[in-house]
Design a protein around this motif. Structure first.
Motif, PDB file in Angstrom:
ATOM      1  N   ALA A   1     -21.762  23.947   4.822  1.00 18.03           N
ATOM      2  CA  ALA A   1     -20.848  24.023   5.958  1.00 18.03           C
ATOM      3  C   ALA A   1     -19.436  23.631   5.541  1.00 18.03           C
ATOM      4  O   ALA A   1     -18.453  24.307   5.899  1.00 18.03           O
ATOM      5  CB  ALA A   1     -21.335  23.126   7.091  1.00 18.03           C
ATOM      6  N   VAL A   2     -19.316  22.541   4.772  1.00 20.96           N
ATOM      7  CA  VAL A   2     -17.984  22.101   4.313  1.00 20.96           C
ATOM      8  C   VAL A   2     -17.420  23.106   3.313  1.00 20.96           C
ATOM      9  O   VAL A   2     -16.239  23.463   3.375  1.00 20.96           O
ATOM     10  CB  VAL A   2     -18.071  20.698   3.679  1.00 20.96           C
ATOM     11  N   ARG A   3     -18.272  23.564   2.403  1.00 27.89           N
ATOM     12  CA  ARG A   3     -17.821  24.541   1.408  1.00 27.89           C
ATOM     13  C   ARG A   3     -17.293  25.809   2.076  1.00 27.89           C
ATOM     14  O   ARG A   3     -16.254  26.343   1.684  1.00 27.89           O
ATOM     15  CB  ARG A   3     -18.964  24.884   0.462  1.00 27.89           C
ATOM     16  N   ASP A   4     -17.987  26.270   3.100  1.00 27.32           N
ATOM     17  CA  ASP A   4     -17.571  27.502   3.783  1.00 27.32           C
ATOM     18  C   ASP A   4     -16.210  27.340   4.453  1.00 27.32           C
ATOM     19  O   ASP A   4     -15.390  28.265   4.447  1.00 27.32           O
ATOM     20  CB  ASP A   4     -18.615  27.906   4.830  1.00 27.32           C
ATOM     21  N   VAL A   5     -15.981  26.160   5.034  1.00 23.50           N
ATOM     22  CA  VAL A   5     -14.692  25.925   5.687  1.00 23.50           C
ATOM     23  C   VAL A   5     -13.568  25.905   4.649  1.00 23.50           C
ATOM     24  O   VAL A   5     -12.501  26.502   4.847  1.00 23.50           O
ATOM     25  CB  VAL A   5     -14.719  24.601   6.479  1.00 23.50           C
ATOM     26  N   VAL A   6     -13.807  25.233   3.518  1.00 27.54           N
ATOM     27  CA  VAL A   6     -12.787  25.182   2.466  1.00 27.54           C
ATOM     28  C   VAL A   6     -12.532  26.577   1.911  1.00 27.54           C
ATOM     29  O   VAL A   6     -11.368  26.987   1.737  1.00 27.54           O
ATOM     30  CB  VAL A   6     -13.224  24.218   1.342  1.00 27.54           C
ATOM     31  N   GLN A   7     -13.581  27.323   1.644  1.00 26.56           N
ATOM     32  CA  GLN A   7     -13.408  28.672   1.094  1.00 26.56           C
ATOM     33  C   GLN A   7     -12.687  29.574   2.086  1.00 26.56           C
ATOM     34  O   GLN A   7     -11.859  30.410   1.693  1.00 26.56           O
ATOM     35  CB  GLN A   7     -14.775  29.271   0.759  1.00 26.56           C
ATOM     36  N   ARG A   8     -12.989  29.400   3.373  1.00 23.48           N
ATOM     37  CA  ARG A   8     -12.289  30.189   4.389  1.00 23.48           C
ATOM     38  C   ARG A   8     -10.791  29.883   4.357  1.00 23.48           C
ATOM     39  O   ARG A   8      -9.959  30.787   4.496  1.00 23.48           O
ATOM     40  CB  ARG A   8     -12.845  29.874   5.778  1.00 23.48           C
ATOM     41  N   GLY A   9     -10.467  28.607   4.152  1.00 21.92           N
ATOM     42  CA  GLY A   9      -9.065  28.241   4.084  1.00 21.92           C
ATOM     43  C   GLY A   9      -8.359  28.870   2.893  1.00 21.92           C
ATOM     44  O   GLY A   9      -7.195  29.285   2.994  1.00 21.92           O
ATOM     45  N   VAL A  10      -9.071  28.978   1.776  1.00 20.99           N
ATOM     46  CA  VAL A  10      -8.505  29.648   0.598  1.00 20.99           C
ATOM     47  C   VAL A  10      -8.308  31.133   0.887  1.00 20.99           C
ATOM     48  O   VAL A  10      -7.264  31.721   0.589  1.00 20.99           O
ATOM     49  CB  VAL A  10      -9.432  29.458  -0.628  1.00 20.99           C
ATOM     50  N   ASP A  11      -9.308  31.746   1.490  1.00 19.70           N
ATOM     51  CA  ASP A  11      -9.255  33.189   1.754  1.00 19.70           C
ATOM     52  C   ASP A  11      -8.152  33.555   2.748  1.00 19.70           C
ATOM     53  O   ASP A  11      -7.547  34.635   2.639  1.00 19.70           O
ATOM     54  CB  ASP A  11     -10.599  33.671   2.289  1.00 19.70           C
ATOM     55  N   THR A  12      -7.892  32.690   3.701  1.00 15.21           N
ATOM     56  CA  THR A  12      -6.895  33.003   4.732  1.00 15.21           C
ATOM     57  C   THR A  12      -5.498  32.515   4.368  1.00 15.21           C
ATOM     58  O   THR A  12      -4.543  32.817   5.083  1.00 15.21           O
ATOM     59  CB  THR A  12      -7.298  32.368   6.073  1.00 15.21           C
ATOM     60  N   GLY A  13      -5.388  31.764   3.274  1.00 14.71           N
ATOM     61  CA  GLY A  13      -4.091  31.246   2.875  1.00 14.71           C
ATOM     62  C   GLY A  13      -3.743  29.907   3.487  1.00 14.71           C
ATOM     63  O   GLY A  13      -2.646  29.381   3.253  1.00 14.71           O
ATOM     64  N   GLU A  14      -4.660  29.336   4.267  1.00 13.22           N
ATOM     65  CA  GLU A  14      -4.387  28.014   4.841  1.00 13.22           C
ATOM     66  C   GLU A  14      -4.431  26.935   3.762  1.00 13.22           C
ATOM     67  O   GLU A  14      -3.800  25.891   3.887  1.00 13.22           O
ATOM     68  CB  GLU A  14      -5.407  27.708   5.947  1.00 13.22           C
ATOM     69  N   LEU A  15      -5.177  27.202   2.699  1.00 11.05           N
ATOM     70  CA  LEU A  15      -5.232  26.310   1.546  1.00 11.05           C
ATOM     71  C   LEU A  15      -4.736  27.054   0.305  1.00 11.05           C
ATOM     72  O   LEU A  15      -4.734  28.284   0.271  1.00 11.05           O
ATOM     73  CB  LEU A  15      -6.668  25.816   1.317  1.00 11.05           C
ATOM     74  N   ARG A  16      -4.346  26.302  -0.705  1.00 11.07           N
ATOM     75  CA  ARG A  16      -3.842  26.911  -1.935  1.00 11.07           C
ATOM     76  C   ARG A  16      -4.914  27.782  -2.594  1.00 11.07           C
ATOM     77  O   ARG A  16      -6.087  27.418  -2.616  1.00 11.07           O
ATOM     78  CB  ARG A  16      -3.399  25.838  -2.934  1.00 11.07           C
ATOM     79  N   PRO A  17      -4.524  28.897  -3.171  1.00 10.80           N
ATOM     80  CA  PRO A  17      -5.509  29.783  -3.789  1.00 10.80           C
ATOM     81  C   PRO A  17      -6.091  29.243  -5.091  1.00 10.80           C
ATOM     82  O   PRO A  17      -7.135  29.715  -5.544  1.00 10.80           O
ATOM     83  CB  PRO A  17      -4.714  31.074  -4.040  1.00 10.80           C
ATOM     84  N   ASP A  18      -5.439  28.234  -5.688  1.00 13.92           N
ATOM     85  CA  ASP A  18      -5.877  27.756  -6.999  1.00 13.92           C
ATOM     86  C   ASP A  18      -6.734  26.492  -6.924  1.00 13.92           C
ATOM     87  O   ASP A  18      -7.059  25.901  -7.955  1.00 13.92           O
ATOM     88  CB  ASP A  18      -4.661  27.478  -7.890  1.00 13.92           C
ATOM     89  N   ILE A  19      -7.122  26.059  -5.728  1.00  5.36           N
ATOM     90  CA  ILE A  19      -7.900  24.834  -5.647  1.00  5.36           C
ATOM     91  C   ILE A  19      -9.324  25.070  -6.139  1.00  5.36           C
ATOM     92  O   ILE A  19      -9.849  26.185  -6.089  1.00  5.36           O
ATOM     93  CB  ILE A  19      -7.949  24.263  -4.207  1.00  5.36           C
TER      94      ILE A  19
END
Length: 205
Positions: free
Chosen positions: A144-162
């Motif tokens: 569940a946590v992994r999916d939220v973090v990955q979603r943030g990467v995919d949508t640009g809410e989080l850095r793409p290089d994390i």
């Protein structure tokens, strides 16, 4: 109605009554197992005799449902994990706070603390138990946590290089540290503080 038909009807009418008794016995066995664990009894010390005595059933009743103590403990521990809370899917920050707050709530329960102690201290002695615990209780929360973090990467809410796995470990590991080893007061805002710290990083700006 013939005698045979009447007998069949009577037997059919009696079968549903047996199911609640079976479910009641299983619940009593699981509750007894959890009570003994919560009182500080480890897997090695736990016995079928003690569980049967606490549950008010015979040992054969337990063995009809579980072939060994390890499977009984695994099933009992699995009942402690509440369903994951729904996340909104709009903000990564809000969703992570929701998931970590649920972890904090679970860790504050006596039975869950004992569950974690068993999972960590008896993992080497009871690998099947640990494997089932990870599959039933740990992996769904990790995913569940992994999916939220990955979603943030995919949508640009989080850095793409994390590194998604490191971010996952940072979030869940920080909550585990506070709830098990931190030695500090667990405030209502703990999940929010952890998420904000991880999202902002610790380097100079």
């Amino acid at each position: 109605m013939t005698h045979g038909t009447a007998g069949q009807a009577a037997a059919g009418a009696g079968r549903p009554a047996g199911r609640p008794r079976s479910e009641k016995a299983e619940k009593a066995i699981i509750e007894a197992t959890l009570d003994l664990i919560a009182e500080g009894m480890g897997v090695a010390e736990l016995s079928i005799e003690a569980i049967a005595s606490r549950a008010g059933v015979g040992k054969t009743t337990i063995y009809r449902r579980w072939s060994n103590k390890e499977d009984l403990v695994a099933d009992s521990l699995a009942t402690l994990k509440a369903p994951l809370p729904p996340v909104g899917g709009v903000s990564v920050r809000d969703d992570l706070i929701t998931l970590l707050a649920a972890m904090q709530t679970e860790a504050g329960q006596d039975r869950t603390r004992c569950l974690m102690n068993i999972a960590m201290s008896d993992a080497d002695r009871y690998p099947r138990l640990m494997g089932r615990f990870v599959k039933v209780a740990v992996e769904p929360r990790r995913k569940a946590v992994r999916d939220v973090v990955q979603r943030g990467v995919d949508t640009g809410e989080l850095r793409p290089d994390i590194d998604v796995e490191v971010a996952l470990a940072s979030l869940s590991g920080a909550m585990l540290w506070h709830t098990k080893w931190g030695g500090v007061e667990l405030t209502d805002g703990l999940a929010e503080r952890i998420v904000d710290q991880v999202l902002s990083g610790i380097g100079p700006r």
